[in-house]
Write a protein that holds these residues in place. Structure first.
Motif, short mmCIF file in Angstrom:
data_model
loop_
_atom_site.label_atom_id
_atom_site.label_comp_id
_atom_site.label_asym_id
_atom_site.label_seq_id
_atom_site.Cartn_x
_atom_site.Cartn_y
_atom_site.Cartn_z
N GLU A 82 0.85 -1.19 0.00
CA GLU A 82 0.00 0.00 0.00
C GLU A 82 0.89 1.24 0.00
OE1 GLU A 82 -3.36 0.18 -0.11
OE2 GLU A 82 -3.48 -2.00 -0.29
N ARG A 118 -2.40 -1.71 -9.84
CA ARG A 118 -3.68 -2.20 -9.31
C ARG A 118 -3.90 -1.73 -7.87
NH1 ARG A 118 -5.37 -5.92 -6.08
NH2 ARG A 118 -3.26 -6.69 -5.69
N ILE A 119 -2.85 -1.80 -7.07
CA ILE A 119 -2.96 -1.38 -5.66
C ILE A 119 -3.27 0.11 -5.58
CG2 ILE A 119 -1.65 -1.02 -3.53
CD1 ILE A 119 -0.18 -3.66 -4.19
N LEU A 121 -4.71 2.06 -7.85
CA LEU A 121 -6.07 2.34 -8.33
C LEU A 121 -7.10 2.06 -7.24
CD1 LEU A 121 -5.95 0.90 -11.96
CD2 LEU A 121 -5.94 3.29 -11.27
N ARG A 122 -6.92 0.94 -6.54
CA ARG A 122 -7.86 0.59 -5.47
C ARG A 122 -7.69 1.50 -4.27
NH1 ARG A 122 -5.80 -4.04 -3.75
NH2 ARG A 122 -4.89 -2.98 -1.95
N HIS A 123 -6.43 1.75 -3.88
CA HIS A 123 -6.13 2.52 -2.66
C HIS A 123 -6.71 3.93 -2.75
CE1 HIS A 123 -3.69 3.67 0.87
NE2 HIS A 123 -3.49 4.80 0.22
N GLY A 125 -9.06 4.98 -4.96
CA GLY A 125 -10.41 5.02 -5.49
C GLY A 125 -10.50 5.38 -6.95
N ASP A 127 -10.17 3.30 -9.39
CA ASP A 127 -10.78 2.21 -10.15
C ASP A 127 -12.26 2.45 -10.42
OD1 ASP A 127 -11.37 1.93 -7.45
OD2 ASP A 127 -10.94 -0.22 -7.37
N ARG A 128 -12.87 3.34 -9.67
CA ARG A 128 -14.27 3.72 -9.93
C ARG A 128 -14.40 4.45 -11.26
NH1 ARG A 128 -17.21 8.71 -6.74
NH2 ARG A 128 -18.66 9.23 -8.43
#
Length: 221
Positions: A82, A118-119, A121-123, A125, A127-128
């Motif tokens: 992260e 990928r981490i 984008l998710r961390h 937000g 990826d929304r």
């Protein structure tokens, strides 16, 4: 279709602090002199492999392929978590939300390896908003080769798009792809804005939605 493709490091996020830390953790493990933050920042743009090559050259390790592979693997073990010190640039999240409300289709084209992409984008937000992604591992080619950008455009179903980035690598990618380029001037570029390929330049993401609206209205005119 209003399609926008973004770069990641130096455009949406300032990842230099985490990249600097990961590189220096490797150097500490090896008993080697550490690099400065300015050096680490200047090494960003062509992917982790190039960053490690530049680190090795800076500390006098040469370019042995086996040593490069070993140090790159160590670097990725430090970097693939992260993001602890990476920051989103001011105005980015609001701009993405406004662009979504404008019915823009959005994607990402980065030289960052797939797992940390990928981490991130998710961390954060992202990826929304960013439905299609090309990372350093998606294709054999990497920026400034235009293939990854064109790949994302195809995945978005777009014949044309606006590419948003911050660096010489991004500018060259857009130019080679024949795609208009919006230059975020507060990222990692080293070249004066006037000497870089670009269709637009902006210094804060508050300005981007209006720039995008103007761009697509001019295309329709």
């Amino acid at each position: 279709m209003k399609a926008i493709v973004f770069d990641l490091d130096g455009t949406l996020i300032d990842s230099a602090p985490d990249l600097h830390l990961a590189a220096n953790l490797v150097l500490r493990d090896e008993g080697l002199p550490e690099i400065t933050f300015a050096q680490a920042r200047s090494f960003i743009g062509k992917g982790a492999g190039v960053l490690i090559s530049r680190v090795m050259d800076t500390v006098g390790l040469g370019d042995d392929p086996a040593e490069h592979a070993r140090l790159l693997a160590k670097f990725m073990t430090h970097y693939e978590g992260e993001p602890a010190h990476t920051l989103v640039y001011p105005g980015v999240m609001d701009a993405l939300a406004r662009l979504e409300a404008m019915s823009c289709s959005m994607g990402l084209c980065t030289n960052k390896p797939e797992e940390p992409t990928r981490i991130a984008l998710r961390h954060f937000g992202f990826d929304r908003f960013l439905s299609k992604v090309a990372s350093a591992d998606t294709l054999p080619q990497r920026k400034p080769d235009p293939a990854p950008l064109l790949h994302v455009m195809r995945d978005l179903g777009a014949d044309s798009a606006l590419y948003v980035g911050d660096s010489e690598v991004d500018a060259e990618t857009a130019e080679r792809a024949g795609v208009p380029f919006a230059l975020y001037t507060e990222g990692y570029r080293k070249t004066p804005v006037s000497e870089m390929y670009h269709s637009y330049a902006f210094d804060h993401f508050d300005a981007l939605p209006d720039l995008v609206a103007r761009h697509f209205s001019e295309i329709r005119a």
